[in-house]
Scaffold this active site. Structure first.
Site, short mmCIF file in Angstrom:
data_model
loop_
_atom_site.label_atom_id
_atom_site.label_comp_id
_atom_site.label_asym_id
_atom_site.label_seq_id
_atom_site.Cartn_x
_atom_site.Cartn_y
_atom_site.Cartn_z
N THR A 258 0.85 -1.20 0.00
CA THR A 258 0.00 0.00 0.00
C THR A 258 0.88 1.23 0.00
O THR A 258 1.91 1.28 0.67
CB THR A 258 -0.98 0.00 1.20
N PHE A 260 1.17 5.23 0.74
CA PHE A 260 0.60 6.24 1.63
C PHE A 260 1.11 7.62 1.22
O PHE A 260 2.24 7.76 0.74
CB PHE A 260 1.04 6.00 3.08
#
Ligand SMILES: C=C(O[C@@H]1C=C(C(=O)O)C=C[C@H]1O)C(=O)O
Length: 358
Positions: A258, A260
């Site tokens: 992921t 960010f």
């Protein structure tokens, strides 16, 4: 026998540690002086472009045998502690504690920060906008599931800028209070995590109800209070809530990551290797996207990301989230941006910030 051999080596290590401690505190005293200079002009404490340069330099100059990535981890913490002597910055993130977002905060800022767990991504933005937090860390994109739509929508509206980004590996575990699945009637996780594990869940537990909750950390908290609830979350969340692991690494893609974004009121200066994020929209007609992006090619600016999101005004119109290499203050990027702005029906510069490799 072994101890006889170890003793002189350990004496060497003790002597080096004493020197390191002295050097670290000398560095800290200089950082304190930097803090005084900044305080006179109300200048920002956290300077991501400078920290990126320090980290690049130590990796470039590292003679080994220490691994360059490990050296950077050490220097990240040294800078975090030095920075905290100037002022401890507060960073809002999608809580509760134990989430991947919290992990991202520590990876970006080091441990010497004040974490502010928030219940939703909206609240993270609000905390940074209101000044309750200096920065917010929000998920932008997952390698298996794609964009985090709420973040993209909020980036469109916010007065904050993106001042950094990082990507971390996401490994999910299935966990319960007992470490077993006996008596479990529901599996809780954030909707993204449920999606990232759906093939595995369909195969292993097709008949157990799945329930999406606000975050994986919240799922872990629920599981810690109810033996009939299992959580899918990172192991750190499991440790925080004392859960037992039923099965580790249950995400469908072993390389799941992921990305960010760090959002805040700060607009970092160029670091020498930067990235710029923007949002664009074009009138809905043939060739419009191609024409819109032509200035990038013309000025030799590379595009590293292109993501579309429906404008949600009832027609088939889209916002395009674009990342390009370079800082908005660099001549060729700035020239391309001027032309992009002229061609676009909508243009918003989200920010320029140091480029970081995974
Ligand atoms: C010391 C400074 O302040 C902070 C701490 C840094 C460090 O410890 O090297 C670097 C940048 C800033 O985030 C600085 O701005 O140089």
């Amino acid at each position: 026998m072994t101890d006889d051999k170890l003793k002189p080596l350990r004496e060497q290590i003790d002597a080096i540690d004493a020197q390191l401690l002295d050097l670290l505190n000398r560095r800290a005293r200089v950082a304190q002086e930097v803090g005084h200079v900044k305080a006179e002009t109300n200048a920002p404490v956290f300077r991501p472009e400078r920290e990126a340069q320090v980290l690049r330099k130590v990796a470039d100059n590292n003679p080994g045998p220490l691994d360059s990535h490990d050296v950077q981890t050490i220097f990240r913490e040294i800078m975090s502690s030095c920075r905290a002597l100037e002022r401890r910055v507060t960073v809002a993130y999608l809580g509760p504690s134990g989430t991947f977002s919290e992990q991202a905060v520590y990876l970006q800022f080091g441990r010497a920060v004040e974490g502010l767990p928030c219940a939703t991504i909206d609240e993270v933005f609000r905390a940074a906008e209101a000044g309750t937090a200096d920065f917010g860390v929000v998920p932008v994109e997952n390698s298996s599931e794609g964009a985090i739509n709420r973040t993209l929508d909020l980036l469109l509206q916010t007065t904050l800028s993106i001042s950094g980004e990082l990507s971390i590996p996401i490994h999910h575990s299935l966990m319960t209070k007992s470490g077993a699945m006996d008596g479990v009637t529901r599996i809780c996780a954030h909707s993204q995590a449920l999606a990232q594990c759906q093939a595995w869940l369909n195969q292993q537990y097709p008949n157990i109800e799945r329930q999406a909750v606000a975050s994986n950390g919240e799922a872990a908290r629920l599981a810690s209070e109810d033996p009939a609830t299992a959580a899918i979350a990172g192991e750190i969340a499991g440790q925080r809530y004392n859960l037992g692991i039923v099965k580790a690494h249950v995400q469908d893609d072993p390389h799941n990551r992921t990305r960010f974004a760090v959002v805040g009121r700060l607009q970092p200066a160029p670091s020498g290797k930067d990235q710029t994020s923007l949002v664009l929209a074009v009138p809905n007609k043939a060739g419009a996207v191609h024409n819109l992006l032509a200035p990038l090619a013309r000025h030799g600016v590379s595009m590293t990301r292109f993501e579309s999101r429906p404008a949600r005004i009832g027609t088939w119109e889209y916002y395009f989230y674009v990342d390009v290499e370079g800082h908005a203050e660099e001549a060729k990027v700035s020239a391309a941006l001027v032309e992009l702005r002229q061609n676009a029906a909508f243009f918003k510069l989200l920010g320029s910030y140091p480029f970081t490799l995974d």
